[in-house]
Design a protein around this motif. Structure first.
Motif: not given
Length: 82
Positions: A46-74
């Protein structure tokens, strides 16, 4: 899969500034809870500076991705370009 403009900018920001290479999302299909995006290094630490839930993320963000699955960002960003 189509990422919104904010989701692409979010991933590029953490890729460039914090060297985040892997991602897992939680609560991404819930209509009220904000999405939790856990970001990891290339070695899946885990990186140290995780995005703050509710400030940098919003409801239904990344809704097309599967919950809990690993995704390679590049790979997510490369698929988006094609």
């Amino acid at each position: 899969m189509r990422l919104s403009d904010y989701e692409k900018r979010f991933l590029v920001y953490y890729l460039n500034n914090y060297n985040a290479k892997w991602m897992r999302v939680f609560n991404n299909k819930h209509p009220f809870f904000c999405t939790r995006a856990d970001l990891y290094t290339i070695y899946k630490r885990m990186i140290r500076n995780q995005p703050v839930v509710g400030q940098k993320t919003y409801p239904a963000m990344f809704k097309q991705l599967t919950e809990g699955k690993w995704y390679y960002i590049p790979e997510l960003l490369k698929n988006e370009e094609a």
